[in-house]
Design a protein around this motif. Sequence first.
Motif, PDB file in Angstrom:
ATOM      1  N   VAL A   1      -7.370  -2.991  -1.126  1.00 60.55           N
ATOM      2  CA  VAL A   1      -7.933  -3.045  -0.007  1.00 60.55           C
ATOM      3  C   VAL A   1      -7.944  -1.777   0.546  1.00 60.55           C
ATOM      4  CG1 VAL A   1      -8.064  -3.726   2.458  1.00 60.55           C
ATOM      5  CG2 VAL A   1      -6.978  -5.320   0.591  1.00 60.55           C
ATOM      6  N   ALA A   2      -9.043  -1.084   1.163  1.00 59.46           N
ATOM      7  CA  ALA A   2      -9.276   0.233   1.540  1.00 59.46           C
ATOM      8  C   ALA A   2      -8.130   0.791   2.474  1.00 59.46           C
ATOM      9  CB  ALA A   2     -10.709   0.708   1.889  1.00 59.46           C
ATOM     10  N   GLY A   3      -7.510   1.767   2.505  1.00 65.50           N
ATOM     11  CA  GLY A   3      -6.893   2.059   3.612  1.00 65.50           C
ATOM     12  C   GLY A   3      -5.186   1.762   3.663  1.00 65.50           C
TER      13      GLY A   3
ATOM     14  N   GLN B   1      -0.096  -3.615   0.404  1.00 69.58           N
ATOM     15  CA  GLN B   1      -0.787  -4.839   0.156  1.00 69.58           C
ATOM     16  C   GLN B   1       0.237  -5.949  -0.440  1.00 69.58           C
ATOM     17  OE1 GLN B   1      -4.675  -4.506  -1.837  1.00 69.58           O
ATOM     18  NE2 GLN B   1      -4.251  -2.257  -1.535  1.00 69.58           N
TER      19      GLN B   1
END
Length: 107
Positions: free
Chosen positions: A2-4, A10
């Motif tokens: 997941v970006a960021g 995560q």
Amino acid sequence: MVAGFSLAAQLAMLLAATAPLARRRRFAKLQAKELYVPGELLPDYLSDSARMSRETLLAGVGEKIRFTLPAGWADVKNPALVRQRRALSRRKEAGLPSCSQLPGETE
């Protein structure tokens, strides 16, 4: 990914979302089997799983995620010994008897 968010972040989010599963008897029994929890310790494992808070679970798993091998493990010349150490560590974590150390080691 997941970006960021880092992989560790995560994993923590996923664990937090699934933590309530540990309180479900069926899930805890399957997990105990995967962890080689001996039958005589199963009632304690199920009870502990049901009582464990999300924070405690996240803290414990977080410690395992952040664990790094000690310096010098890359220099081990006997891979069988490393495999034996890993197997003993898994058995010890599962609470199995007679696996606290390798032959010839002192604690």
